[in-house]
Design an enzyme around this catalytic site. Structure first.
Site, PDB file in Angstrom:
ATOM      1  N   GLY A  58       1.100  -0.979   0.263  1.00  0.00           N
ATOM      2  CA  GLY A  58       0.122  -0.311   0.430  1.00  0.00           C
ATOM      3  C   GLY A  58       0.916   1.409   0.068  1.00  0.00           C
ATOM      4  O   GLY A  58       2.156   1.426   0.261  1.00  0.00           O
ATOM      5  N   CYS A  85       5.515  -6.081   1.435  1.00  0.00           N
ATOM      6  CA  CYS A  85       5.998  -4.587   1.712  1.00  0.00           C
ATOM      7  C   CYS A  85       4.631  -3.970   2.607  1.00  0.00           C
ATOM      8  O   CYS A  85       5.315  -4.449   3.833  1.00  0.00           O
ATOM      9  CB  CYS A  85       4.742  -4.290   0.170  1.00  0.00           C
ATOM     10  SG  CYS A  85       6.233  -2.803  -0.012  1.00  0.00           S
ATOM     11  N   TYR A  86       3.914  -3.481   2.990  1.00  0.00           N
ATOM     12  CA  TYR A  86       3.451  -1.984   3.387  1.00  0.00           C
ATOM     13  C   TYR A  86       3.078  -3.635   4.745  1.00  0.00           C
ATOM     14  O   TYR A  86       2.700  -3.571   5.298  1.00  0.00           O
ATOM     15  CB  TYR A  86       2.013  -1.685   2.835  1.00  0.00           C
ATOM     16  CG  TYR A  86       1.494  -1.106   3.513  1.00  0.00           C
ATOM     17  CD1 TYR A  86       2.016   0.232   4.142  1.00  0.00           C
ATOM     18  CD2 TYR A  86      -0.377  -1.310   4.485  1.00  0.00           C
ATOM     19  CE1 TYR A  86       1.006   0.562   5.693  1.00  0.00           C
ATOM     20  CE2 TYR A  86      -0.458  -0.995   5.190  1.00  0.00           C
ATOM     21  CZ  TYR A  86      -0.537   0.967   5.996  1.00  0.00           C
ATOM     22  OH  TYR A  86      -0.561   1.224   7.132  1.00  0.00           O
ATOM     23  N   HIS A 173       7.673  -8.034  -3.991  1.00  0.00           N
ATOM     24  CA  HIS A 173       6.818  -7.794  -4.256  1.00  0.00           C
ATOM     25  C   HIS A 173       7.015  -9.440  -5.269  1.00  0.00           C
ATOM     26  O   HIS A 173       7.469  -9.516  -5.811  1.00  0.00           O
ATOM     27  CB  HIS A 173       6.193  -7.166  -5.309  1.00  0.00           C
ATOM     28  CG  HIS A 173       5.980  -5.652  -4.828  1.00  0.00           C
ATOM     29  ND1 HIS A 173       4.065  -5.813  -4.102  1.00  0.00           N
ATOM     30  CD2 HIS A 173       6.709  -5.035  -4.297  1.00  0.00           C
ATOM     31  CE1 HIS A 173       4.555  -4.234  -3.377  1.00  0.00           C
ATOM     32  NE2 HIS A 173       5.593  -3.869  -3.579  1.00  0.00           N
ATOM     33  N   GLU A 175       4.470 -11.056  -5.750  1.00  0.00           N
ATOM     34  CA  GLU A 175       3.372 -11.011  -7.392  1.00  0.00           C
ATOM     35  C   GLU A 175       3.836 -10.648  -8.521  1.00  0.00           C
ATOM     36  O   GLU A 175       2.807 -11.173  -9.432  1.00  0.00           O
ATOM     37  CB  GLU A 175       2.059 -11.050  -6.017  1.00  0.00           C
ATOM     38  CG  GLU A 175       2.174  -9.594  -6.552  1.00  0.00           C
ATOM     39  CD  GLU A 175       2.217  -8.877  -5.270  1.00  0.00           C
ATOM     40  OE1 GLU A 175       3.575  -9.139  -4.628  1.00  0.00           O
ATOM     41  OE2 GLU A 175       2.961  -7.640  -5.132  1.00  0.00           O
ATOM     42  N   ASP A 231     -14.588 -10.187 -24.310  1.00  0.00           N
ATOM     43  CA  ASP A 231     -14.702 -10.187 -22.877  1.00  0.00           C
ATOM     44  C   ASP A 231     -16.132  -9.654 -22.870  1.00  0.00           C
ATOM     45  O   ASP A 231     -17.171 -10.447 -22.460  1.00  0.00           O
ATOM     46  CB  ASP A 231     -14.660  -8.451 -22.276  1.00  0.00           C
ATOM     47  CG  ASP A 231     -12.942  -8.554 -22.769  1.00  0.00           C
ATOM     48  OD1 ASP A 231     -12.354  -9.131 -22.579  1.00  0.00           O
ATOM     49  OD2 ASP A 231     -12.283  -7.360 -22.318  1.00  0.00           O
ATOM     50  N   LYS A 369      -7.021 -10.850 -18.959  1.00  0.00           N
ATOM     51  CA  LYS A 369      -7.387 -11.206 -20.397  1.00  0.00           C
ATOM     52  C   LYS A 369      -7.255 -13.058 -20.621  1.00  0.00           C
ATOM     53  O   LYS A 369      -8.853 -13.297 -21.575  1.00  0.00           O
ATOM     54  CB  LYS A 369      -6.874 -10.824 -20.940  1.00  0.00           C
ATOM     55  CG  LYS A 369      -7.180 -10.975 -23.113  1.00  0.00           C
ATOM     56  CD  LYS A 369      -8.414  -9.454 -23.384  1.00  0.00           C
ATOM     57  CE  LYS A 369      -9.021  -9.642 -24.722  1.00  0.00           C
ATOM     58  NZ  LYS A 369      -9.971  -8.462 -23.969  1.00  0.00           N
TER      59      LYS A 369
END
Ligand code: XMP
Length: 511
Positions: A58, A85-86, A173, A175, A231, A369
């Site tokens: 964050g 992180c945060y 991070h 991710e 989509d 996507k």
């Protein structure tokens, strides 16, 4: 809410831009994930009873006024937690450690040295690895019972944990792709620390979404604007599974579609249990566009006319829900997650104030996507539809340089069709490929006669992000075939050129 039959990992959101990416990684490891606000009551979390919790990053500093916090009790539930992180700073702060500003902030890829390779979250990770960092604060003193696992040149505690309590935290991070062993670390947390079963599949996702849609919609009607793109088509398919007979799809045929495309869209939904409305608006659009040559003006006219036609049609459905095929990258690009607008999407940002609709249904909002395509395949949509290359909202208007008339659009449609057919037949790998009708005419000779016809351009690019692109080296034999077929089969074209510029300096489309 969480599924009863599957394990859930809760992602607690503290304002980081990667929360959906974290949730996606969890899904990729076949675990159901659910994003909740950072201040979700402990009671709610107890009810969900997740197998693990991930605290996101964050933009705040943990000591700052108004910084999002949580309750200390969160760390005493016995549920494994990974702070990112945060999330790491918050864990430290809540458990009595100390966070302070970095002497040197770290942004971008940073080398990390793993000091404790026996730690569960660093299993199978090399001692020296590369991570993505983005922080100005760091852990200065760990909470009691914690051990440091890794450091960088400027950050003495880049990862830490308390194995007994199953609490772990990383400054980087895991991710994002730029963290080289991020997937291993995520997998270690899920499989080694949380002990997940990893049995959550796309079928479970579909079942879950169907329940959510039913719950939200009840017995009301739903209206969806169908463009024929991936989509909105996948959105229609999942809605049809959830609420057959309560769905109306409005397909505005602008007359600016590619050859046969309108009929293909209609055919794709012909056997479905939904009300399909095809609005033939070709005349309206072409009348508005008559004489207009300036590209931005064309886009504006098309955008406005589209809204008008859709409003007219959908006004018959007052009191219904409006469904949209918004996907996660649309939400990010429109700045709803970070406040930074990269590209505004007309379909993001909620219902307009004076709407007749009672709410928005957006079943794909959390998906990326490639996940949408996988979902489409699973829902039985035609491969051609699911793997369709991107097509700009204003349609062929951006590929018909100069004045737009039905006659010129038909020339473009026929040429584009031949080009696509040959590229597909030759199996040339391209991210996007199409023909452009220029407004230039040149002299030619056909038979014994002089001609004075349009120059047609062919474009083919390879790209993954559409922000940059390279032109494709199409084999000459394929270009030969395309060229001879187009000039022979399409009246009005006497010269063909191939666009050999990349992006930058050019763009993918010509207008
Ligand atoms: P450019 O031409 O900017 O295109 O390099 C990048 C990608 O965006 C698509 N594109 C559009 N899509 N409305 C859209 O929905 C538009 O006005 C538009 N213009 C370009 C283009 O096809 C390519 O995939």
């Amino acid at each position: 809410m969480a599924k009863n039959s599957h394990q859930t990992v809760v992602v607690l959101d503290f304002g980081g831009q990667y929360k959906e990416l974290i949730a996606r990684r969890v899904r990729e490891f076949k675990v159901h994930s659910q994003i909740l606000a950072g201040d979700t009551p402990i009671e709610t979390l107890k009810e969900i009873n997740p197998v693990g919790i991930i605290l996101t990053g964050g933009p705040h500093s943990v000591y700052e006024d108004g910084a999002p916090r949580t309750k200390r009790e969160l760390f005493e539930l016995g549920i494994p937690i990974l702070g990112i992180c945060y999330g790491m700073h918050l864990m430290t702060y809540m458990l009595g450690g100390e966070v302070k500003p970095c002497d040197v902030s770290e942004y971008g890829t940073v080398n990390v040295t793993v000091d404790d390779v026996t730690s569960e979250i660093f299993a199978d990770v090399e001692r020296d690895t590369v991570t993505l960092m983005s922080h100005t604060d760091r852990v200065a003193k760990m909470p009691e019972g914690f051990k440091a696992f890794a450091h960088t040149a400027d950050c003495p505690i880049a990862a830490m944990g308390n194995a007994d309590k199953k609490l772990y935290a990383v400054q980087f991070h895991p991710e994002v792709e730029r963290t080289k062993r991020g997937n291993t670390i995520m997998s270690n947390f899920l499989y080694r620390v949380c002990g997940v079963e990893g049995d959550y599949t796309i079928d479970d996702f579909i079942a879950y979404e169907i329940e959510e849609i039913k719950k939200q919609v009840g017995d009301k009607q739903v209206v969806l604007g169908l463009s024929g793109g991936v989509d909105s088509s996948v959105c229609a398919a999942i809605l049809e599974k959830a609420i057959p007979n309560q769905l109306t799809c409005i397909f505005v045929d602008t007359g600016l579609m590619r050859k046969n495309e309108g009929d293909e869209v209609e055919a794709a939904f012909a056997d479905k249990q939904l009300n399909f409305v095809r609005v033939d608006a070709e005349k309206r659009f072409l009348t508005k566009l008559a004489g207009v040559t300036e590209p931005e003006r064309k886009r504006k006219i098309i955008g406005e006319e589209f809204v008008r036609v859709f409003e007219e049609e959908s006004s018959k459905f007052a009191g219904s829900f409006l469904a949209q095929g918004t996907i996660y990258p649309d939400v990010v690009e429109s700045g709803l997650t970070t406040g930074a607008v990269i590209k505004s999407h007309h379909n993001v940002g909620g219902l307009p104030k004076d709407t007749k609709f009672i709410g928005l249904v957006e079943p794909l909002r959390a998906l990326f996507k490639d996940e949408v395509r996988e979902l489409g395949r699973k829902l039985g949509l035609d491969k051609k539809l699911v793997e369709r290359q991107p097509f700009p909202g204003p349609g062929l208007a951006v590929r018909c340089i100069g004045e737009i008339t039905k006659e010129r659009l038909d020339i473009l449609r026929d040429a584009d069709y031949i080009y696509r057919e040959e590229i597909e037949k030759a199996e040339v790998k391209c991210g996007q490929y199409f023909a452009v009708l220029t407004d230039m005419r040149t002299v030619g000779v056909m038979g014994d006669g002089r001609t004075y016809n349009y120059v047609l351009a062919l474009r083919a690019v390879s790209t993954t992000d559409f922000m940059t692109a390279e032109y494709v080296h199409i084999p000459y034999e394929v270009l030969d075939k395309v060229s001879s077929r187009i000039v022979n089969e399409v009246k009005g074209v006497s010269r063909i050129v191939y666009d050999i510029t990349g992006k930058p300096p050019a763009t993918i489309e010509w207008e």
